[in-house]
Every structure is written in structure tokens, then in C-alpha cells.
Design a protein around this motif. Structure first.
Motif, PDB file in Angstrom:
ATOM      1  N   GLN A 255      92.709  65.279  -4.576  1.00  0.00           N
ATOM      2  CA  GLN A 255      93.410  66.142  -5.517  1.00  0.00           C
ATOM      3  C   GLN A 255      92.533  67.331  -5.884  1.00  0.00           C
ATOM      4  OE1 GLN A 255      94.614  64.167  -9.061  1.00  0.00           O
ATOM      5  NE2 GLN A 255      95.665  65.936  -9.926  1.00  0.00           N
ATOM      6  N   ARG A 256      93.089  68.508  -5.823  1.00  0.00           N
ATOM      7  CA  ARG A 256      92.321  69.719  -6.089  1.00  0.00           C
ATOM      8  C   ARG A 256      91.994  69.837  -7.579  1.00  0.00           C
ATOM      9  NH1 ARG A 256      96.823  73.061  -2.991  1.00  0.00           N
ATOM     10  NH2 ARG A 256      97.942  71.661  -4.380  1.00  0.00           N
ATOM     11  N   CYS A 284      83.407  83.120 -13.129  1.00  0.00           N
ATOM     12  CA  CYS A 284      83.311  82.451 -11.836  1.00  0.00           C
ATOM     13  C   CYS A 284      83.947  81.070 -11.952  1.00  0.00           C
ATOM     14  CB  CYS A 284      81.856  82.308 -11.400  1.00  0.00           C
ATOM     15  SG  CYS A 284      81.015  83.874 -11.032  1.00  0.00           S
ATOM     16  N   TYR A 285      84.500  80.576 -10.845  1.00  0.00           N
ATOM     17  CA  TYR A 285      85.200  79.287 -10.841  1.00  0.00           C
ATOM     18  C   TYR A 285      84.785  78.479  -9.617  1.00  0.00           C
ATOM     19  CZ  TYR A 285      88.366  81.337 -14.326  1.00  0.00           C
ATOM     20  OH  TYR A 285      88.891  81.922 -15.456  1.00  0.00           O
ATOM     21  N   LEU A 286      84.880  77.147  -9.740  1.00  0.00           N
ATOM     22  CA  LEU A 286      84.709  76.232  -8.620  1.00  0.00           C
ATOM     23  C   LEU A 286      86.049  75.569  -8.353  1.00  0.00           C
ATOM     24  CD1 LEU A 286      81.367  74.359  -9.510  1.00  0.00           C
ATOM     25  CD2 LEU A 286      81.667  76.561  -8.383  1.00  0.00           C
ATOM     26  N   LEU A 287      86.444  75.517  -7.085  1.00  0.00           N
ATOM     27  CA  LEU A 287      87.665  74.832  -6.684  1.00  0.00           C
ATOM     28  C   LEU A 287      87.280  73.732  -5.705  1.00  0.00           C
ATOM     29  CD1 LEU A 287      90.748  74.536  -6.607  1.00  0.00           C
ATOM     30  CD2 LEU A 287      90.798  76.230  -4.766  1.00  0.00           C
ATOM     31  N   ASP A 288      87.414  72.471  -6.161  1.00  0.00           N
ATOM     32  CA  ASP A 288      87.035  71.323  -5.340  1.00  0.00           C
ATOM     33  C   ASP A 288      88.259  70.822  -4.580  1.00  0.00           C
ATOM     34  OD1 ASP A 288      86.035  69.076  -4.188  1.00  0.00           O
ATOM     35  OD2 ASP A 288      85.383  68.103  -6.047  1.00  0.00           O
ATOM     36  N   SER A 342      95.909  79.407  -0.121  1.00  0.00           N
ATOM     37  CA  SER A 342      96.924  78.394   0.152  1.00  0.00           C
ATOM     38  C   SER A 342      96.895  77.245  -0.850  1.00  0.00           C
ATOM     39  CB  SER A 342      96.746  77.844   1.569  1.00  0.00           C
ATOM     40  OG  SER A 342      95.497  77.182   1.699  1.00  0.00           O
ATOM     41  N   ASN A 343      95.840  77.156  -1.679  1.00  0.00           N
ATOM     42  CA  ASN A 343      95.764  76.105  -2.695  1.00  0.00           C
ATOM     43  C   ASN A 343      96.507  76.482  -3.977  1.00  0.00           C
ATOM     44  OD1 ASN A 343      93.797  73.984  -1.586  1.00  0.00           O
ATOM     45  ND2 ASN A 343      92.672  75.895  -1.258  1.00  0.00           N
TER      46      ASN A 343
END
Length: 951
Positions: A255-256, A284-288, A342-343
């Protein structure tokens, strides 16, 4: 972002001003430039920064930054490499995509920079670079594996029998020989990739001088070769079964999760659905995403915050127990990758920043103050409107209109007129560039916007019938109204799209109705006219328009149109209304009746609507999964060699989608080619990258048109070589003849100045055919035992197998290129030889006296090749007793001469069925005269006859 060159390493000053690659190695935490001679050499104990600069068609530069971490590099060096990439990005104006690459888990894009593979060297700068003693070279074992063609990895493994398995391919490098071990369950793509690795090692480490030995798992092969291979492992022993390991690239994503970097820490952004408006330009952001971690950087963030985000991401991966090789990609606002976008739900493209001109300007100004040449940094090359490669203009054009379930010819005077409530089929026949092909075809069906669903379905069906009647040779295209590509438009002197019907009654009514037509001359080859609403707002100052009022016919030219545009408009007027002279009218000088015909004068734009933006071509590999969407993977930095004969590829060009179908793709894949293209377009449309109505061309391997090959540095000799990817590469590596597939999909032999026995040639055909039918290398190899048995069976029936010098062919031989083809002394010898080989290969024996002795073997090899290509009789009699050169006076119709005829012609020479055709029917079927036909080589004659069911 405020950039100070004090915060940017001096090693990065002035980079990125021209296309190409730059590489730095981290030494004492500083980036040191590498010479080009060292590109591709990576040491396991070091960290590197790689900059790839690409010139886009838009005129701008695109930057990809990779920092590569060897498995033995220190944590401090790895951290320095990550921080320095941020500085490099700042020096480039803050618009590069950055990737973290770890040894053995590199991205697809990175691997394409160093084809065919990267083989890291032991040691590093800190250890003084370990050197291998020349007098003692230890064997190296590499495994080549991967289910998908574009994700096949090469990795060094321990030199031990326990490293081997039945599922992968292994390359063993020794002092004087290189072995390739093909696991029984390995794929053709893996075997082909391993050959590239083998060739790379041979050229790099052996100066191209060493013996190459192929060992096939589960087959005896040459006992000497097999014995040498297993002897290096201490003797033969059964291999252990490989543990099942899921393909990381195909594993389901977790899950993102989206995190915001706040004061040196991360805070999760709670939301069931990710949206673009969640991202703040000053943060700034992190997308796992599980297998990949993205770092998103807003444009208004400081350089220090960007560096801090890199370190925070590294700590996050460690805290969450993510694998060390997890892919980390950093993107800047306005330059997000497709994978990142695409996320998110419906990522809007309207806010995209095409180029950071402000950032580039600031960086360029600072560089200029320091004496750096900044020419080209501020201003990209101007965009030129490109016209793609067009087809030969001297061909034959046929157009049909779809009427229910039938097609009717469009009269010559109306060719080029397309009505929006109808569908049309267009066949263009032209002389190809290849010397061995008589004709090539482009087969299109055009779908009007107002056409019924029934007509659209019928158009597809009727087009497919024409395609099949031409033996699958045409390039097919599906074209929607309003999306006509230049290759299609150039087929017509003028293509005019009109509203309404083609019925005589409505045509007559049109003579008295008001009609406004917009004319666009894209180039000297392309002219398009489109009927628009008869209103003043439909005009624009950049184009020319034709107005048919109730009493007058005007050719109106906008003030921004060119004299050439105005000339083209008058030509279109003559096409639409022959014999009627259009009255020229310039913008601003219109008579009152002109405006009254358009419902009154209204404000209209000065420029036409812009065309879709220029985009660079992209190639994708398609993996079909039963009951699921096709898995599409991009092939970066593609070449012609990336077109794999066993697969389906998608080439996304500037104005159309090309679905390339490999000759050895499965039948199911070939049938689904159109569906694959449609699903690709649906996905692209969801990301606002393309329209669902984009034209689609279906291209079969071996029939590539010029507007397809123009995207590659095309080598025609590669395009005609038959066999799967592995067979082709192995033949090239061993310097032996390979099979060629001619345009009619039959086989003859590549000659290349080599010698070969008839047995070898026939076995090559058999081997290739068996692999084609099974679509798998497993169990399809012809073993040395079979070869020896076949040779023993054939030898007594052949006059000689000793190759003769090219300058002096032996009696009873026929010279073909570099081969001397051995001839048998009689048909009975030929039949006996074929029967002998049939018995060895398990084909039921047929009595030599039977007329079907040769076809019995031909059916075994999928009817590939003509037996006369291998064994040609010196007798002048055909097998049915007729003379080959006898004079024939009787004439029969084609339907009675076909081998499959239900009412066959009586007492004819079965070897010369075509000779009984009338001259007119012969030319209609073969496209040439009988005299021209009999001047062709016999193998070409037989192939033509086989296609027409006359052989």
C-alpha cells in the motif's frame, strides 16, 4: 530555489551543455571526473555519479542522474554520492531525475547505458584497486536470468556446481575458453542475452581470441565439450532444483504511503486516495511504493532541505527494514516521471513546468561570472516541425467505402473525399526499398466520427479479409477522423473531410447549401481540408478557407497565411468543385455577402489551435498474462536489436502507435496485437499522455515500412535473418550460416562465403522450424547424435559432400552465393536421401517411388524451404513424368490448377501448374509476365507458386 555556486562542487561547473555522458568517482568524498576510456568499469568498493544528457525533439535537454553504489562501498562514500547528486542537479537548474543504483539491482535505464552488461571489478580506490595476476586467472561464473526480455540481469556467482540450475543460463570464463551452459528451462531471451555477455567477455578480456563452447542442459552435445565443462566442476552430478523466487519487478506493490518532511522528520499524509494538490511546492515528500521509494522536491525548497531529504530517506529505509537495494528515485516538481505520476489520481498536466527557465538563467549567470562558457545553456535549439518518412509516391492507391457488410469502390474523381458518417478502406501498393521484394502494402481503415458502430465493425472485418488475402504482408493501420498521421495524408493529393453523406440526393442538396472548409498545407507532400461549421468564429488568420455560399464560391486567405497556403487553397477548390473558379478574398476585404453567409461578422482567433506537443519516441516490451492487462515495460535507449522476434513491442512515435509483431511470437499474442495497442492507449490516455483515438499501425517483422525503420539505425540485413533471437546470435557468434526469412515467410540459406553440407542445411531448417512450432527452446535442439545419424543416413545417397573452391565448382553442383549446392544424380536418389533422414528424425518413411516422399519431410518441418533448394535433380523430367521444359498449349482457370482444387485439371504437368494459366490471369496473379517469372531463380519461382497454392 536560491542557488549559490559556493554550495555546488566545482567539478560540476559547465556540465550538461551537450548530449552525452559524464561520470565521476567519489574519492575522499569528492567527485573526480573519469576519462571516457574508463566508462563502464565500476569497482565494487566505490561509489559513482553518472550524468546522462539527452537532447529532446523540443530543443531542450533532459537530464538523468544516477549514483551507483558498489556492494563494498562505505556508508560515508554512499552518503557523499547522494549529496553530490543534489548539487549536480542544482548546477543543471534543478530539473534532473535522480536514481540510486545498487550493484546487482540497477534500473533498466541505467543498464542500457552500458550494453550488454556491467561486470563490476573487485576492489576500489581505497584499496588501491586489486589487480588480477596475469599468470593465474581464476574461472569466473556468471548467471544470466530474468523472465522478461528487458529485465535480464547478469551477475557473478560463486564458481561452484551448487550455483548451477536448470532454470537460468550461465557463462563460465576461463583462461582460454568461454562456456555457456543453457539451463533446460531457460528462455530464448535469457540464452540470447547470455551470448551478448559471452561476446563482451571475449572481446574485452580475451581480445576476441578464445574458443567458445555451448553446453545444453539435458543433451549430450559433443562429449569432449561437455566433458571439459563438467570437468571444471569436478565431474558431472545432478543439479539441485532452484528454489522458486518471485520476480521483484512483477511483485505486487504494498500500500502506497505518502510522508511530508517537516523539520528533519517525516509525517504521514493520511488519505485513501493520493492527489496532486497534496504536494506543497515549498516542501519535500517521500512516497513509499514498496519496491521503490520516491523523493518529491518542491520548486521553492532550499538546497539544504533537498540534501536533508536524501538523508531522511536513507534513514527511513533502514528503520522500515527495506532491502538495501530498494530503488530510490528523486523527482523535482514539474519534471515528475510517469511512474511517479501514475500513483496519483488523475494527475493534471496543466501545471507541468516544461523548462525551468528562471533556474537555468540564475545558474547560467553565476557560471558566466566565473568564466564558464554558458553558450547553449540558456537557449535550446529551435523546434522544427518534422515530417516523418513517407512512402514511395509512385504506388497504386485503392479506396473502398464500407456499405453494410460489403465494400464498394470509390470513383477515381472522389478519391480523397471522406465523409464523416462513413468508413473507408485504403490499400496502397508500392515498390519497396528491398531488392528481394516485389511489392509492399499499407492497408488502412478510416473511421468517421459519425459512422455507425456496425460500419466501424464491418470496416475492421473487411480490412482483415484483405490482409489475409495478401498473406499477412501488409502493414495495417486503424485511423480515426481528426487523427490522420502524415503517412496516411501523403497518399492523397488532397484529403478532404466533409460532413454528411455520399448519396446522390444529398450531394445535389450540397450544391445549394452553405459550406465552409478549412485548408491546411502541412508540407509540399501533405494537404488536408476539413469542413467546419459555417460561422465566423470558425475562421482564423493563420489559414485559408473555402466558402460556398448560395451564389458564390470564395477562397479566403488569412493575413498570417503564406502565398503557398493560398495557392494550395485554390487547388483544393478545384478538387471540390471542378470547373468552378473560386474568387480570392483577403482578410479585411470581404464583401457583405461573405459575412451574411456566415451569420454575420464575429470576432475570431488570429492563430489556429496548436497541434499536440512534440514528443520523443519510446519503445515498450509487452508481456501478456492470461486474463490480465498486458505488462508493458519501457526499453530505454533502444536499438534495432531490442526488437525481439518472440515478442510484441510497442513503438510510441510522435503521431502514431506502432505495434511490432515478431515472427516467432505465439499465435495468441499475434491475435491480441490490436487489443494490446488499445489497452496501452487507454492507460496512456488515463495519464493524459495520448488520445484513445491515436492512429495504430500493426507491423509484422520482416515487413517494416520506412516510416517505422526511421526511428532506428536500421540494418536491412538484420531484418531478414530468420530464427529466434538465440539462434541468430549464436550463428553470428560462431561465424556460420544462419537462416534467412524472405518476405514470403519461407526459408533459404544465408551464404556469407561459407561452406556447408546439405545435411547441415536441412537440419538447420528443421531445428528452426521445431523451435518456431513449440515457441520454446526446451527439447528443440538437434543433438550431435541426431546430426551424426542424419549424416550417416544421407551420405550414401549424395554424390559428394566435399566442399569445392568457389572458383571451380565440382561437376553436378550448382553455385549459390558462397555455397556449392550438391545435386543428386536422380529423383530416386533424392527421395531415398529424404526418406533416410525422415527415418532418423522419426518421420514415417515413404517409399522412394512415391510422389509424396519429399512433402512427407517438408510437412515435418512446417513446410519451410523447398526441397529443391537442398537437392536439385539433374533430370529434366518432373516427378509426374512430364518434361520440365515441354511446350504447353492448353489453358485452364486458376481454380482448377490449385493443388487444393476440388475440380482439378486433368493430365497436366504438376510441376508446372502455372504454365497452364492464360497470360492475363498469370500477370494478375503473379504481378509479372511469364517471361519475367521464368528468368527468376528456381527457388523464388517455387516460393511464389507455393503462396498461390500452385506448388
Amino acid at each position: 530555489m536560491s542557488v549559490s555556486m559556493k554550495n555546488v562542487d566545482a567539478a560540476f561547473q559547465g556540465v550538461g551543455q551537450k548530449p552525452g555522458m559524464d561520470i565521476w568517482r567519489i574519492e575522499n568524498f569528492k567527485p573526480i571526473p573519469l576519462p571516457k576510456s574508463s566508462f563502464g568499469k565500476f569497482y565494487t568498493g566505490d561509489s559513482y555519479i553518472i550524468l546522462q544528457t539527452t537532447a529532446l525533439k523540443s530543443g531542450a535537454f533532459h537530464y538523468d542522474i544516477h549514483f551507483w553504489l558498489g556492494k563494498d562501498t562505505s556508508q560515508d562514500e554512499a552518503g557523499a554520492a547522494a549529496i553530490k547528486t543534489v548539487e549536480l542537479d542544482a548546477a543543471l537548474g534543478g530539473r534532473a531525475v535522480q536514481f540510486r543504483e545498487t550493484q546487482g539491482h540497477e534500473t533498466d535505464k541505467f543498464l542500457t547505458y552500458f550494453k550488454p552488461c556491467i561486470i563490476p571489478l573487485e576492489g576500489g580506490v581505497a584499496s588501491g584497486f586489486k589487480k588480477v595476476e596475469s599468470e593465474k586467472v581464476e574461472p569466473r561464473l556468471f548467471v544470466v536470468k530474468g523472465r522478461r526480455a528487458v529485465r535480464i540481469m547478469c551477475e557473478q556467482v560463486p564458481f561452484s556446481r551448487s550455483s548451477l540450475n536448470h532454470d537460468d543460463v550461465f557463462v563460465l570464463d576461463t583462461a582460454s575458453k568461454i562456456f555457456q551452459f543453457n539451463g533446460a528451462n531457460s528462455s530464448i531471451q535469457e540464452r540470447g542475452k547470455a551470448l551478448e555477455v559471452l561476446q563482451h567477455i571475449k572481446d574485452t578480456d580475451h581480445e576476441g581470441k578464445c574458443e567458445v563452447i555451448i553446453v545444453d542442459d539435458g543433451t549430450l552435445g559433443s562429449e569432449a565439450d561437455t566433458g571439459q565443462f563438467w570437468g571444471l566442476f569436478g565431474g558431472f552430478a545432478p543439479l539441485v532444483k532452484k528454489l522458486s523466487v518471485a520476480d521483484d519487478s512483477l511483485s505486487a506493490r504494498t500500500q502506497r504511503k505518502l510522508f511530508c518532511v517537516v523539520e528533519g522528520k517525516i509525517k504521514e499524509v493520511e488519505s485513501a486516495l493520493l492527489r496532486r494538490d497534496m504536494l506543497d511546492t515549498s516542501k519535500c515528500y517521500l512516497l513509499d511504493c514498496g519496491s521503490e521509494l520516491f523523493i518529491w522536491t518542491g520548486r521553492n525548497t532550499s538546497l539544504d532541505l533537498r540534501k536533508a531529504a536524501i538523508q531522511i530517506a536513507d534513514e527511513y529505509l533502514s528503520d522500515q527494514n527495506h532491502p538495501r537495494h530498494t530503488l530510490v528515485t528523486r523527482v523535482i516538481e514539474g519534471f515528475e516521471t510517469l511512474d511517479f505520476r501514475s500513483n496519483f489520481d488523475k494527475w493534471p498536466l496543466t501545471g507541468q513546468t516544461p523548462v525551468s527557465e528562471e533556474g537555468r538563467g540564475k545558474v547560467a549567470a553565476m557560471l558566466k561570472q566565473q568564466g564558464v562558457n554558458v553558450k547553449g545553456l540558456l537557449k535550446a535549439a529551435p523546434v522544427k516541425e518534422e515530417v516523418p518518412e513517407l512512402l514511395n509516391s509512385a504506388g497504386k492507391l485503392q479506396v473502398w467505402r464500407v456499405d453494410g457488410n460489403v465494400k464498394s469502390d470509390v470513383p477515381l474523381v472522389d478519391v480523397g473525399k471522406f465523409y464523416d458518417n462513413s468508413c473507408y478502406i485504403v490499400l496502397y501498393t508500392y515498390q519497396g526499398d528491398k531488392s528481394d521484394r516485389k511489392e509492399e502494402y499499407l492497408l488502412c481503415y478510416w473511421l468517421g466520427q459519425q459512422a455507425s458502430l456496425e460500419d466501424k465493425a464491418a470496416a475492421a472485418t473487411l480490412t482483415n479479409e484483405i490482409y489475409l488475402s495478401l498473406k499477412d504482408r501488409p502493414v495495417q493501420a486503424r485511423i480515426f477522423q481528426g487523427k490522420e498521421p502524415p503517412q496516411f495524408l501523403a497518399l492523397f493529393q488532397c484529403m478532404c473531410i466533409l460532413k454528411g453523406s455520399t448519396s446522390p440526393s444529398q450531394k445535389e442538396n450540397k450544391e445549394h447549401t452553405i459550406m465552409l472548409v478549412q485548408v491546411r498545407g502541412g508540407s509540399r507532400h501533405i494537404t488536408q481540408a476539413v469542413q467546419v461549421e459555417p460561422l465566423a468564429v470558425s475562421l482564423n488568420s493563420s489559414d485559408c478557407f473555402l466558402l460556398q455560399s448560395s451564389v458564390k464560391f470564395y477562397s479566403w486567405s488569412g493575413n498570417l497565411s503564406t502565398p503557398e497556403d493560398q495557392k494550395v487553397a485554390l487547388q483544393v477548390a478545384g478538387f471540390l468543385k471542378p470547373g468552378v473558379v473560386a474568387r480570392p478574398v483577403k482578410e479585411g476585404l470581404e464583401p457583405p455577402i461573405f459575412w451574411s453567409s456566415l451569420g454575420g461578422k464575429r470576432k475570431y482567433p488570429s492563430h489556429r489551435e496548436p497541434k499536440d506537443g512534440t514528443k520523443d519516441p519510446r519503445l515498450f516490451h509487452c508481456s501478456l498474462q492470461q486474463g490480465q492487462m498486458p505488462y508493458v515495460t519501457e526499453v530505454f535507449n533502444f536499438t534495432q536489436d531490442d526488437l525481439l522476434s518472440e515478442d510484441i513491442m510497442i513503438l510510441d512515435g510522435q503521431n502514431a502507435i506502432h505495434v511490432w509483431v515478431g515472427q516467432h511470437a505465439s499465435s495468441n499474442d499475434k491475435v491480441q496485437a490490436w487489443d494490446i495497442a488499445q489497452k496501452y492507449l487507454e492507460r496512456a490516455a488515463g495519464l493524459e499522455l495520448a488520445s484513445r483515438d491515436t492512429p495504430v499501425f500493426r507491423v509484422l517483422e520482416g515487413n517494416e515500412p520506412s516510416f517505422f525503420t526511421t526511428y532506428f539505425s536500421w540494418d536491412p540485413s538484420k531484418a531478414i535473418v530468420g530464427g529466434d533471437a538465440y539462434t541468430r546470435k549464436l550463428a553470428a557468434l560462431q561465424g556460420r550460416p544462419a537462416l534467412i526469412e524472405n518476405p514470403l515467410s519461407f526459408h533459404h540459406i544465408v551464404l556469407n562465403g561459407e561452406y556447408g553440407s546439405a545435411c547441415d542445411i536441412l537440419l538447420s531448417i528443421l531445428q528452426n522450424s521445431k523451435r518456431r512450432m513449440s515457441n520454446s527452446p526446451s527439447g528443440s535442439e538437434v543433438t550431435s547424435t541426431q546430426r551424426a545419424a542424419a549424416m550417416a543416413a544421407l551420405t550414401p545417397h549424395l554424390t559428394s559432400e566435399i566442399p569445392q573452391p568457389l572458383s571451380s565448382p565440382a561437376p553436378g553442383t550448382t553455385k549459390i552465393g558462397g555455397f556449392h549446392r550438391m545435386q543428386t544424380s536422380s529423383n530416386s536418389q533424392r527421395a531415398a536421401a529424404m526418406a533416410a533422414l525422415s527415418s532418423v528424425l522419426g518421420t514415417p518413411a515413404t517409399p522412394p517411388s512415391s510422389n509424396h516422399a519429399v512433402p512427407s519431410l517438408v510437412s515435418k518441418v512446417d513446410a519451410l524451404g523447398d526441397s529443391d533448394t537442398l537437392f536439385e535433380s539433374t533430370s529434366s523430367k518432373s516427378e509426374d513424368g512430364g518434361e520440365e521444359n515441354e511446350e504447353i498449349s492448353e489453358v485452364f482457370g486458376y481454380e482448377r490448377l490449385k493443388t487444393s482444387s476440388t475440380d482439378p485439371a486433368p493430365k497436366i504437368n504438376l510441376k508446372r501448374r502455372e504454365a497452364y494459366l492464360s497470360s492475363e490471369e498469370f500477370e494478375k496473379l503473379f504481378g509479372i509476365t511469364q517471361t519475367q517469372f521464368y528468368e527468376m531463380p528456381k527457388w523464388k519461382q517455387d516460393q511464389r507458386k507455393k503462396v498461390l497454392d500452385l506448388f
